[in-house]
Design a protein around this motif. Structure first.
Motif, short mmCIF file in Angstrom:
data_model
loop_
_atom_site.label_atom_id
_atom_site.label_comp_id
_atom_site.label_asym_id
_atom_site.label_seq_id
_atom_site.Cartn_x
_atom_site.Cartn_y
_atom_site.Cartn_z
N CYS A 1 18.79 -15.65 102.49
CA CYS A 1 18.92 -15.57 103.96
C CYS A 1 17.74 -16.21 104.67
CB CYS A 1 19.04 -14.10 104.39
SG CYS A 1 20.59 -13.31 103.89
N LEU A 2 16.57 -16.18 104.05
CA LEU A 2 15.37 -16.78 104.65
C LEU A 2 15.23 -18.26 104.31
CD1 LEU A 2 12.78 -13.90 104.01
CD2 LEU A 2 14.13 -14.34 106.08
N GLY A 3 16.15 -18.79 103.51
CA GLY A 3 16.09 -20.19 103.14
C GLY A 3 15.11 -20.49 102.03
N LEU A 4 14.76 -19.47 101.23
CA LEU A 4 13.80 -19.66 100.15
C LEU A 4 14.48 -19.89 98.81
CD1 LEU A 4 11.29 -16.80 101.08
CD2 LEU A 4 11.11 -19.23 101.63
N PHE A 5 15.72 -19.37 98.64
CA PHE A 5 16.47 -19.50 97.40
C PHE A 5 17.83 -20.11 97.69
CE2 PHE A 5 14.05 -15.45 96.07
CZ PHE A 5 12.98 -16.21 95.58
N PRO A 6 18.46 -20.71 96.68
CA PRO A 6 19.80 -21.28 96.88
C PRO A 6 20.82 -20.22 97.24
CG PRO A 6 18.82 -22.07 94.83
CD PRO A 6 17.95 -20.95 95.31
N VAL A 7 21.88 -20.63 97.93
CA VAL A 7 22.97 -19.73 98.27
C VAL A 7 23.81 -19.51 97.01
CG1 VAL A 7 25.03 -19.41 99.69
CG2 VAL A 7 23.01 -20.55 100.65
N THR A 8 23.81 -18.28 96.52
CA THR A 8 24.49 -17.98 95.25
C THR A 8 25.64 -16.99 95.40
OG1 THR A 8 22.91 -16.21 94.78
CG2 THR A 8 22.39 -18.40 93.92
N GLY A 9 25.74 -16.31 96.52
CA GLY A 9 26.79 -15.32 96.70
C GLY A 9 26.44 -13.95 96.16
N ILE A 10 25.17 -13.76 95.76
CA ILE A 10 24.73 -12.44 95.30
C ILE A 10 24.58 -11.52 96.50
CG2 ILE A 10 22.80 -11.17 94.27
CD1 ILE A 10 22.43 -13.46 92.35
N THR A 11 25.13 -10.32 96.39
CA THR A 11 25.15 -9.39 97.51
C THR A 11 23.84 -8.63 97.65
OG1 THR A 11 26.14 -7.69 96.11
CG2 THR A 11 27.64 -9.09 97.37
N LEU A 12 23.59 -8.14 98.87
CA LEU A 12 22.45 -7.26 99.12
C LEU A 12 22.91 -5.83 98.87
CD1 LEU A 12 19.52 -6.99 100.11
CD2 LEU A 12 20.43 -6.74 102.43
N LEU B 1 29.97 -17.32 82.89
CA LEU B 1 29.73 -18.72 83.25
C LEU B 1 31.01 -19.54 83.21
CD1 LEU B 1 26.35 -19.36 81.38
CD2 LEU B 1 26.71 -19.21 83.85
N LEU B 2 31.99 -19.12 82.41
CA LEU B 2 33.27 -19.82 82.35
C LEU B 2 34.07 -19.64 83.64
CD1 LEU B 2 34.40 -19.11 78.67
CD2 LEU B 2 33.64 -21.28 79.63
N GLN B 3 33.72 -18.66 84.48
CA GLN B 3 34.50 -18.41 85.69
C GLN B 3 34.46 -19.55 86.70
OE1 GLN B 3 33.26 -14.54 87.11
NE2 GLN B 3 34.00 -13.48 85.27
N PRO B 4 33.44 -20.28 87.07
CA PRO B 4 32.03 -20.07 86.73
C PRO B 4 31.32 -19.25 87.81
CG PRO B 4 32.30 -22.20 87.76
CD PRO B 4 33.65 -21.54 87.80
N ASP B 5 30.39 -18.40 87.40
CA ASP B 5 29.63 -17.57 88.34
C ASP B 5 28.19 -17.48 87.84
OD1 ASP B 5 28.59 -15.72 90.06
OD2 ASP B 5 30.25 -14.30 89.90
N PHE B 6 27.39 -18.47 88.21
CA PHE B 6 25.99 -18.52 87.76
C PHE B 6 25.17 -17.40 88.37
CE2 PHE B 6 27.43 -22.71 86.62
CZ PHE B 6 26.66 -23.07 85.53
N GLY B 7 25.49 -17.00 89.60
CA GLY B 7 24.73 -15.94 90.26
C GLY B 7 24.82 -14.63 89.52
N THR B 8 26.05 -14.22 89.17
CA THR B 8 26.23 -12.96 88.46
C THR B 8 25.64 -13.03 87.06
OG1 THR B 8 28.26 -12.48 89.69
CG2 THR B 8 27.93 -11.29 87.64
N ALA B 9 25.78 -14.16 86.40
CA ALA B 9 25.18 -14.32 85.07
C ALA B 9 23.67 -14.16 85.13
CB ALA B 9 25.56 -15.68 84.48
N SER B 10 23.07 -14.67 86.18
CA SER B 10 21.61 -14.55 86.32
C SER B 10 21.18 -13.10 86.51
CB SER B 10 21.12 -15.39 87.50
OG SER B 10 21.65 -14.94 88.73
#
Length: 368
Positions: free
Chosen positions: A325-336, A155-164
């Motif tokens: 991608c479908l617009g249901l969740f925020p854009v976080t940068g988490i990869t497929l 989170l200090l990076q900060p990277d909330f997506g990876t932390a989740s």
């Protein structure tokens, strides 16, 4: 010669061929889509990562996963060290607003990705040692500290997506260990109470904008809502059969940002239509179900927790990325997994599969 033949039969008998087949086919499918979304340069790098991932799987097959658990303290210490080093200016590089990368010449390396594997091993080890005391406060505090130190550094990076992702892995593994529902309810209450504090005092303005854009991307169509709007257009334009590989309008007109990374699923929907979109989900679902099946039949709880952790990692990333991608969740940068461009991401995913294959390979005594 006879002994070699017996050894080969022993290896094949204990190897999970369906998971190997699904992994290779899905990774190659991903490289094909990257060739359409990104171009030759990205294909070369992703193919190199695929080869490294194969080598990693072979290496993991040699090492017993119980041995990896025995060195979990060293794995955890190395993870903490890497996450500290990447925060130091001059050592860690900033990408997309987060100091989360090491740049080693032409190679960009995101340590938090590979640390997911170390976390699954170390957390599984700690859970397996505390099966009978999982609901004692002292045990839970140790487990939360195990998770919390890594999450705070991320989170200090900060990277909330990876932390989740780390939090999701831990929660699913705790459920597998049969954590009491009273702790689940208490944790949910704490999270609910903390949400207003996070919104007003922790989240940055750009992070708030990403969340708001999910509900109303048209509010800022050329800013925070642009990615979501273009992604939904690409998804819808594919219809049933798609526009054809390499023929997506978002590529021709260069409308969809991050086509080869965050929004690769939008490219699949656009170029291969609903058929391609369903095929991607089917392949990833089969891989996840296979991981769960192997975990259910592991020879000990350590193996079960490892497979559960891998399945949780894949499930969260698939849901978040496709939902994004479908617009249901925020854009976080988490990869497929397997599909998004990124050497660190692909190598990590394949190493995770290697852990599951390791558990399957040793689910019973191996006789040659």
């Amino acid at each position: 010669m006879f002994n070699d033949s017996n050894r080969l039969r022993g290896v094949l008998r204990n190897m999970d061929i369906p998971l190997v087949f699904l992994t290779v086919i899905t990774a190659l499918f991903g490289i094909l889509m990257i060739s359409s979304a990104g171009g030759t340069r990205y294909v070369i790098i992703q193919s190199a990562a695929f080869f490294i991932g194969i080598c990693g799987i072979v290496a993991l097959m040699i090492l017993d996963y119980e041995y990896l658990a025995q060195i979990s303290l060293y794995l955890y210490a190395a993870s903490v060290l890497l996450l500290i080093l990447v925060l130091i200016p001059g050592l860690g590089a900033v990408r997309n607003g987060a100091r989360s990368w090491f740049v080693l010449g032409p190679v960009n390396f995101q340590p938090a990705e590979v640390i997911k594997i170390a976390f699954i091993i170390t957390f599984a080890k700690q859970l397996s040692e505390n099966d009978s005391t999982i609901n004692q406060p002292k045990t839970l505090l140790k487990l939360l500290a195990h998770l919390g130190i890594l999450c705070v550094l991320i989170l200090l990076q900060p990277d909330f997506g990876t932390a989740s992702v780390f939090i999701c892995i831990a929660l699913v593994m705790l459920f597998t260990a049969k954590i009491s529902w009273k702790y689940v309810a208490g944790g949910a209450a704490v999270v609910a109470a903390a949400c207003p504090l996070l919104w007003f005092f922790v989240l940055q303005d750009y992070q708030k904008s990403r969340i708001i854009s999910v509900f109303n991307p048209e509010q800022d169509p050329m800013g925070t809502g642009y990615h979501v709007i273009q992604s939904k257009i690409a998804v819808g334009s594919g219809k049933i059969f798609g526009t054809g590989l390499y023929k997506g309008s978002s590529q021709v007109n260069n409308l969809l940002p991050e086509r080869h990374t965050d929004f690769i699923y939008s490219v699949v929907c656009e170029e291969l239509g609903m058929i391609g979109a369903v095929l991607v989900i089917l392949l990833l679902t089969l891989i996840i179900l296979r991981c769960i099946y192997i975990g259910m039949n592991a020879r000990n709880s350590l193996g079960t927790y490892i497979c559960t952790g891998v399945a949780a990692m894949l499930i969260f990333q698939v849901f978040e990325n496709i939902g994004m991608c479908l617009g249901l969740f925020p854009v976080t940068g988490i990869t497929l997994p397997f599909f998004s461009y990124g050497g660190s991401s692909l190598v990590t995913t394949m190493l995770a599969i290697g852990l599951v294959l390791n558990v399957r390979y040793r689910c019973r005594m191996i006789n040659f």
